[in-house]
Design a protein around this motif. Structure first.
Motif, mmCIF file in Angstrom:
data_model
loop_
_atom_site.group_PDB
_atom_site.id
_atom_site.type_symbol
_atom_site.label_atom_id
_atom_site.label_comp_id
_atom_site.label_asym_id
_atom_site.label_seq_id
_atom_site.Cartn_x
_atom_site.Cartn_y
_atom_site.Cartn_z
ATOM 1 N N PHE B 86 -46.580 -0.618 85.132
ATOM 2 C CA PHE B 86 -46.875 -0.557 83.694
ATOM 3 C C PHE B 86 -46.726 0.880 83.183
ATOM 4 N N GLU B 87 -47.261 1.842 83.924
ATOM 5 C CA GLU B 87 -47.162 3.261 83.533
ATOM 6 C C GLU B 87 -45.706 3.726 83.519
ATOM 7 N N LEU B 88 -44.949 3.285 84.525
ATOM 8 C CA LEU B 88 -43.543 3.684 84.603
ATOM 9 C C LEU B 88 -42.777 3.150 83.397
ATOM 10 N N VAL B 89 -42.984 1.871 83.081
ATOM 11 C CA VAL B 89 -42.292 1.255 81.928
ATOM 12 C C VAL B 89 -42.735 1.953 80.633
ATOM 13 N N GLU B 90 -44.030 2.273 80.543
ATOM 14 C CA GLU B 90 -44.561 2.998 79.375
ATOM 15 C C GLU B 90 -43.836 4.335 79.226
ATOM 16 N N PHE B 91 -43.727 5.068 80.334
ATOM 17 C CA PHE B 91 -43.084 6.380 80.265
ATOM 18 C C PHE B 91 -41.603 6.260 79.943
ATOM 19 N N VAL B 92 -40.935 5.254 80.488
ATOM 20 C CA VAL B 92 -39.506 5.060 80.193
ATOM 21 C C VAL B 92 -39.308 4.770 78.698
ATOM 22 N N LEU B 144 -54.537 6.868 90.280
ATOM 23 C CA LEU B 144 -55.159 7.600 89.153
ATOM 24 C C LEU B 144 -54.469 8.951 88.952
ATOM 25 N N PHE B 145 -54.071 9.571 90.068
ATOM 26 C CA PHE B 145 -53.352 10.850 89.994
ATOM 27 C C PHE B 145 -52.020 10.674 89.245
ATOM 28 N N ILE B 146 -51.341 9.554 89.517
ATOM 29 C CA ILE B 146 -50.078 9.262 88.808
ATOM 30 C C ILE B 146 -50.355 9.096 87.309
ATOM 31 N N ASN B 147 -51.466 8.447 86.981
ATOM 32 C CA ASN B 147 -51.871 8.323 85.564
ATOM 33 C C ASN B 147 -51.993 9.702 84.914
ATOM 34 N N VAL B 148 -52.687 10.600 85.620
ATOM 35 C CA VAL B 148 -52.921 11.947 85.079
ATOM 36 C C VAL B 148 -51.577 12.652 84.828
ATOM 37 N N ILE B 149 -50.669 12.519 85.801
ATOM 38 C CA ILE B 149 -49.350 13.165 85.658
ATOM 39 C C ILE B 149 -48.614 12.594 84.445
ATOM 40 N N GLU B 150 -48.636 11.270 84.327
ATOM 41 C CA GLU B 150 -47.928 10.622 83.212
ATOM 42 C C GLU B 150 -48.477 11.085 81.876
ATOM 43 N N PHE B 151 -49.817 11.151 81.736
ATOM 44 C CA PHE B 151 -50.430 11.574 80.468
ATOM 45 C C PHE B 151 -50.165 13.050 80.190
ATOM 46 N N PHE B 152 -50.148 13.847 81.253
ATOM 47 C CA PHE B 152 -49.835 15.265 81.082
ATOM 48 C C PHE B 152 -48.405 15.432 80.543
ATOM 49 N N PHE B 153 -47.460 14.695 81.112
ATOM 50 C CA PHE B 153 -46.074 14.752 80.641
ATOM 51 C C PHE B 153 -45.986 14.318 79.169
ATOM 52 N N LEU B 154 -46.689 13.240 78.835
ATOM 53 C CA LEU B 154 -46.667 12.755 77.445
ATOM 54 C C LEU B 154 -47.262 13.797 76.502
ATOM 55 N N PHE B 155 -48.324 14.456 76.945
ATOM 56 C CA PHE B 155 -48.962 15.508 76.144
ATOM 57 C C PHE B 155 -47.973 16.638 75.853
ATOM 58 N N ILE B 156 -47.252 17.078 76.891
ATOM 59 C CA ILE B 156 -46.265 18.159 76.714
ATOM 60 C C ILE B 156 -45.165 17.721 75.745
ATOM 61 N N LEU B 157 -44.707 16.486 75.886
ATOM 62 C CA LEU B 157 -43.649 15.967 75.001
ATOM 63 C C LEU B 157 -44.142 15.902 73.549
ATOM 64 N N CYS B 158 -45.396 15.517 73.358
ATOM 65 C CA CYS B 158 -45.962 15.474 72.000
ATOM 66 C C CYS B 158 -45.991 16.879 71.397
ATOM 67 N N LEU B 159 -46.392 17.863 72.210
ATOM 68 C CA LEU B 159 -46.428 19.248 71.720
ATOM 69 C C LEU B 159 -45.027 19.724 71.349
ATOM 70 N N THR B 160 -44.041 19.350 72.168
ATOM 71 C CA THR B 160 -42.646 19.711 71.888
ATOM 72 C C THR B 160 -42.202 19.118 70.557
ATOM 73 N N TYR B 161 -42.576 17.874 70.323
ATOM 74 C CA TYR B 161 -42.238 17.204 69.058
ATOM 75 C C TYR B 161 -42.868 17.939 67.886
ATOM 76 N N PHE B 162 -44.142 18.308 68.002
ATOM 77 C CA PHE B 162 -44.825 19.015 66.898
ATOM 78 C C PHE B 162 -44.165 20.365 66.642
ATOM 79 N N TYR B 163 -43.748 21.033 67.716
ATOM 80 C CA TYR B 163 -43.076 22.318 67.579
ATOM 81 C C TYR B 163 -41.752 22.143 66.823
ATOM 82 N N GLU B 164 -40.998 21.112 67.172
ATOM 83 C CA GLU B 164 -39.695 20.880 66.544
ATOM 84 C C GLU B 164 -39.823 20.440 65.084
ATOM 85 N N LEU B 165 -40.967 19.929 64.711
ATOM 86 C CA LEU B 165 -41.183 19.573 63.284
ATOM 87 C C LEU B 165 -40.945 20.787 62.401
#
Lengths: 262, 241
Positions: B86-92, B144-165
């Motif tokens: 589920f996490e993998l599909v979410e991230f994809v 749970l560690f994989i969850n943390v990694i996935e959310f961390f990656f999503l967080f960085i991507l969100c910050l990148t998006y806000f920067y590009e705004l």
């Protein structure tokens, strides 16, 4: 166990702080973006006003030049023709019937020439024609008129599929071409002129080349009156994000290339 | 399904304040909306697939664990594998979304690196699961560690998006941009879930009731994120604008 309690309390505190932080972060993003957007819209408005001001200025300049051209044509050609016709009619000697027919024919010729000149001026200066008929048709008529004057050989070509441009653009392109031809007639003493329109994928190239006497660019740049004419061409093309390249050498003729994007 | 099974399911759902069936309903709603409004857009189709996997997770995988059809290590494996998929599909789904939203080349390289890293970690995890010495605690902890990694990656991507705004031309109002809605929902979800999943393993072992409460909070945040995605789907323009 106590450690876990402590962890949970820390977690809840951290969560609350994070929620507040993130909400402030999002609000700041929205505020800064809105500020940037307003500045951007203001810049667009200013550019629009600037463009409209320049366009109006160009139109007024063109109108002024048109009026000056009409004044010169009336003074130099039409006035002269009508003066000659009047002179001929005034000096009619009814006692010498042999000369009467010659003088009347000559007067008629002068009056016809004056009418033809007036008609040419009218067609050449009528901006409505360009708006309604388009650049291609108006250029066809203008080149035919120039050929009829037999001042030089005119080679007119159109390459590529013609694109209908904004009427304002077409009018400015036509005026630039007219100005170039006026300069050729007045100064260049050319025997051959080539006018080419290249319709490319995203821009039009208009090139006018003659084999006249050419000019020294530096000398022209120092002469305000002559420089004004060349500057006008460049300014008018720049109004539509286009550019004008003028090359000339004394004894080798002049070539003008105007590039305007669609 | 017999009465005892239903009773067990209801008892389990009560522990998370019935947020799980609400989440399942939200997934179904998002799936139907995505089916009607995918407009053959790649990013929307990947989200559609994400919603479908969410529905399968809560209708097939979850009940298998809750109803104790499997137990011990097998139950842990099924639970964690289904969560990880589920996490993998979410991230994809988010990968394809951010790939269109983010314009800078370096950011796109980082996005690709994130996807490759996550895939490699998940692949290593699936292999490790089959190792006999890999205990149930290891399975849960690493999931749970994989969850943390996935959310961390999503967080960085969100910050990148806000920067590009702020580096792009601000022609469109922020709240009229579907991508802003999705990224804001994802931003809140990912940032708040990082500390939760970091502490989750300890909480499961020593404070299960508290863990259940916080897990309900996780479902609520996921519901909010799904609502922002469905709001974006209602826009007729591309969701990556």
């Amino acid at each position: 166990m106590q450690n876990t309690h402590y962890d949970i309390i820390s977690f809840l505190l951290v969560c609350t702080l994070l929620i507040l932080l993130m909400t402030s972060f999002i609000i700041t993003i929205v505020y800064l973006y809105r500020k940037k957007q307003l500045a951007y819209f203001k810049t667009i408005e200013e550019l629009k006003l600037d463009y409209e001001k320049n366009l109006l200025h160009t139109h007024l300049e063109m109108q002024e030049q048109t009026l000056q051209h009409i004044s010169r044509e009336i003074h130099d050609n039409i006035g002269l023709s009508l003066t000659l016709a009047k002179l001929n009619l005034n000096t009619l000697d009814w006692n010498h019937t042999a000369t009467i027919k010659g003088k009347i024919d000559s007067s008629l010729e002068q009056i016809s020439k004056a009418i033809a000149d007036l008609s040419d001026i009218s067609k050449g200066m009528n901006s409505e024609l360009i708006i309604h008929q388009g650049l291609m048709e108006v250029l066809d008529k203008e080149t035919t008129r120039l050929r009829d004057l037999s001042l030089f050989e005119l080679d007119y070509r159109v390459n590529g599929s013609p694109v209908f441009l904004d009427s304002q653009k077409e009018l400015v392109i036509f005026r630039i071409i007219q100005e170039a031809f006026n300069n050729i007639i007045k100064h260049a003493k050319a025997t051959s002129v080539k006018l080419t329109l290249d319709y490319n994928a995203d821009h039009i190239d208009v090139s006018i080349a003659d084999n006249g006497k050419g000019f020294c660019k530096n000398a022209v740049e120092q002469d305000k009156k002559s420089n004004a004419g060349l500057n006008n061409m460049q300014k008018r093309a720049a109004l539509f994000n286009g550019r004008t390249i003028i090359e000339s050498k004394i004894g080798s003729g002049t070539s003008i290339l105007i590039t305007i994007p669609y | 399904m017999d009465h005892e099974a239903i009773h067990r399911l209801i008892l389990f759902w009560r522990k998370t304040f019935f947020t799980e069936p609400i989440l399942l309903s939200t997934f179904i709603f998002c799936f139907v909306l995505a089916l009607l409004r995918h407009y053959r857009e790649k990013e929307r189709i990947f989200f559609l697939f994400y919603f479908l996997i969410g529905i399968l997770l809560f209708t097939v995988a979850s009940p298998l664990i809750i109803l104790r059809i499997f137990s011990g290590k097998k139950a842990a494996i099924i639970s964690e594998i289904s969560n990880t998929i589920f996490e993998l599909v979410e991230f994809v789904a988010f990968y394809y979304f951010f790939k269109k939203c983010i314009q800078h080349k370096k950011s796109k390289i980082i996005l690709n690196l994130f996807l490759i890293s996550l895939c490699l970690i998940i692949f290593a995890y699936f292999i490790a699961i089959n190792v006999p010495s890999y205990t149930v605690d290891n399975i849960r902890e690493h999931s749970l560690f994989i969850n943390v990694i996935e959310f961390f990656f999503l967080f960085i991507l969100c910050l990148t998006y806000f920067y590009e705004l702020f580096t792009s031309v601000p022609k469109i109002d922020l709240f009229k941009r579907p991508s802003f809605l999705i990224v804001t929902g994802t931003f809140f979800y990912s940032v708040l879930m990082i500390p939760f999943f970091m502490l989750a393993n300890d909480m499961i072992q020593y404070e299960e009731p508290t863990y259940r409460i916080l897990f309900a909070f996780h479902f609520i945040l996921l519901i909010i994120m799904l609502i922002t995605i469905s709001k974006a789907f209602l826009c007729k323009t591309r969701i990556t604008i």
